[in-house]
Write a protein that holds these residues in place. Structure first.
Motif, PDB file in Angstrom:
ATOM      1  N   VAL A  31       0.865  -1.184   0.000  1.00 31.21           N
ATOM      2  CA  VAL A  31       0.000   0.000   0.000  1.00 31.21           C
ATOM      3  C   VAL A  31       0.898   1.230   0.000  1.00 31.21           C
ATOM      4  O   VAL A  31       1.748   1.395   0.885  1.00 31.21           O
ATOM      5  N   PHE A  32       0.717   2.114  -0.993  1.00 31.97           N
ATOM      6  CA  PHE A  32       1.572   3.293  -1.141  1.00 31.97           C
ATOM      7  C   PHE A  32       0.787   4.568  -0.828  1.00 31.97           C
ATOM      8  O   PHE A  32      -0.461   4.568  -0.864  1.00 31.97           O
ATOM      9  N   PRO A  33       1.488   5.661  -0.511  1.00 28.35           N
ATOM     10  CA  PRO A  33       0.810   6.900  -0.091  1.00 28.35           C
ATOM     11  C   PRO A  33      -0.180   7.448  -1.106  1.00 28.35           C
ATOM     12  O   PRO A  33      -1.136   8.127  -0.733  1.00 28.35           O
ATOM     13  N   ASP A  34       0.025   7.160  -2.393  1.00 30.46           N
ATOM     14  CA  ASP A  34      -0.896   7.688  -3.397  1.00 30.46           C
ATOM     15  C   ASP A  34      -2.182   6.875  -3.500  1.00 30.46           C
ATOM     16  O   ASP A  34      -3.032   7.139  -4.348  1.00 30.46           O
ATOM     17  N   GLY A  35      -2.312   5.861  -2.632  1.00 32.23           N
ATOM     18  CA  GLY A  35      -3.513   5.042  -2.631  1.00 32.23           C
ATOM     19  C   GLY A  35      -3.414   3.802  -3.475  1.00 32.23           C
ATOM     20  O   GLY A  35      -4.339   2.982  -3.479  1.00 32.23           O
ATOM     21  N   GLN A  36      -2.317   3.632  -4.198  1.00 30.03           N
ATOM     22  CA  GLN A  36      -2.152   2.459  -5.050  1.00 30.03           C
ATOM     23  C   GLN A  36      -1.866   1.233  -4.199  1.00 30.03           C
ATOM     24  O   GLN A  36      -1.051   1.268  -3.271  1.00 30.03           O
ATOM     25  N   VAL A  37      -2.543   0.135  -4.516  1.00 28.48           N
ATOM     26  CA  VAL A  37      -2.355  -1.136  -3.824  1.00 28.48           C
ATOM     27  C   VAL A  37      -1.985  -2.187  -4.864  1.00 28.48           C
ATOM     28  O   VAL A  37      -2.682  -2.336  -5.868  1.00 28.48           O
ATOM     29  N   VAL A  67      -0.079  -7.766   4.319  1.00 23.18           N
ATOM     30  CA  VAL A  67      -0.197  -6.374   3.886  1.00 23.18           C
ATOM     31  C   VAL A  67       0.977  -5.570   4.445  1.00 23.18           C
ATOM     32  O   VAL A  67       1.273  -5.632   5.640  1.00 23.18           O
ATOM     33  N   ALA A  68       1.649  -4.835   3.563  1.00 18.47           N
ATOM     34  CA  ALA A  68       2.750  -3.968   3.968  1.00 18.47           C
ATOM     35  C   ALA A  68       2.452  -2.553   3.480  1.00 18.47           C
ATOM     36  O   ALA A  68       1.907  -2.357   2.391  1.00 18.47           O
ATOM     37  N   LYS A  69       2.825  -1.581   4.290  1.00 19.68           N
ATOM     38  CA  LYS A  69       2.511  -0.190   3.977  1.00 19.68           C
ATOM     39  C   LYS A  69       3.789   0.629   3.886  1.00 19.68           C
ATOM     40  O   LYS A  69       4.684   0.495   4.724  1.00 19.68           O
ATOM     41  N   ALA A  70       3.882   1.451   2.861  1.00 20.24           N
ATOM     42  CA  ALA A  70       5.029   2.339   2.702  1.00 20.24           C
ATOM     43  C   ALA A  70       4.770   3.607   3.496  1.00 20.24           C
ATOM     44  O   ALA A  70       3.864   4.378   3.178  1.00 20.24           O
TER      45      ALA A  70
END
Length: 202
Positions: A31-37, A67-70
């Motif tokens: 999961v990236f800050p721009d909302g892209q998964v 699930v991993a988040k940037a």
């Protein structure tokens, strides 16, 4: 004196679990800050997070795939500490509060201590009411029992008695637990004015 040939002690760096290279799974749902998964290989997700100046943090290791988040590791640590702090604030530790009487306690003193017990029960704590017998007062255990039963009756709207009055040594006591207040039932939604009534099958 024998020479000390041991190497100097080195403090090992603390390993950050579930962050970047410490993530051991082959692929993650990143999961990236721009909302892209995107489901991708873990090394690729780490590189992409680092290109953004962020860390890859495993936030749901039991998911399929995990699930991993940037995000910034320092910010993540702050959020975790805040969640733990808020959870502790909401948690209520049930305590046993004690109120003491004598078998000949007058009405004023009785009411004063009963009001304390009332507040304790409303706060969600248990209450132990104790009647202390001194000297020859032990011959009047029945007075202590009556006082405890009166106490339980006066607080029956906010507490329930755990068993019968008990005599231990020169003390008699009862324990009361707070009554759990049930949430009121949800109100049915009102039908807007002019809405047609449902038809019944013949």
């Amino acid at each position: 004196m024998f020479p000390n040939n041991r190497p100097p002690f080195r403090r090992l760096p603390k390993i950050r679990e579930n962050v970047n290279e410490a993530i051991r799974v082959k692929e993650v749902r990143a999961v990236f800050p721009d909302g892209q998964v995107e489901v991708m290989a873990t090394p690729a997700a780490i590189r992409r997070a680092q290109e953004l100046g962020l860390d890859l943090i495993l936030v749901s290791p039991t998911a399929e795939p995990p699930v991993a988040k940037a995000m910034d590791y320092g910010q993540w640590q702050y959020e975790q500490k805040k969640k733990t702090h808020d959870a502790k604030k909401k948690q209520h530790v049930i305590q046993v509060k004690e109120v003491k009487f004598r078998p000949n306690t007058d009405d004023h003193d009785y009411d004063f201590k009963k009001n304390h017990a009332l507040r304790f029960l409303k706060e969600g704590n248990r209450v132990k009411a104790v009647v202390q017998f001194r000297g020859r007062e032990i011959a009047h255990v029945d007075l202590g029992k009556k006082l405890l039963l009166r106490f339980a009756e006066d607080l029956k709207d906010v507490g329930t008695v755990e068993g019968q009055p008990k005599l231990e040594g020169r003390n008699a006591h009862i324990i009361m637990s707070p009554i759990k207040v049930q949430a009121p039932p949800a109100k049915a939604k009102e039908k807007p004015a002019g809405a047609p009534s449902p038809k019944l099958d013949a």
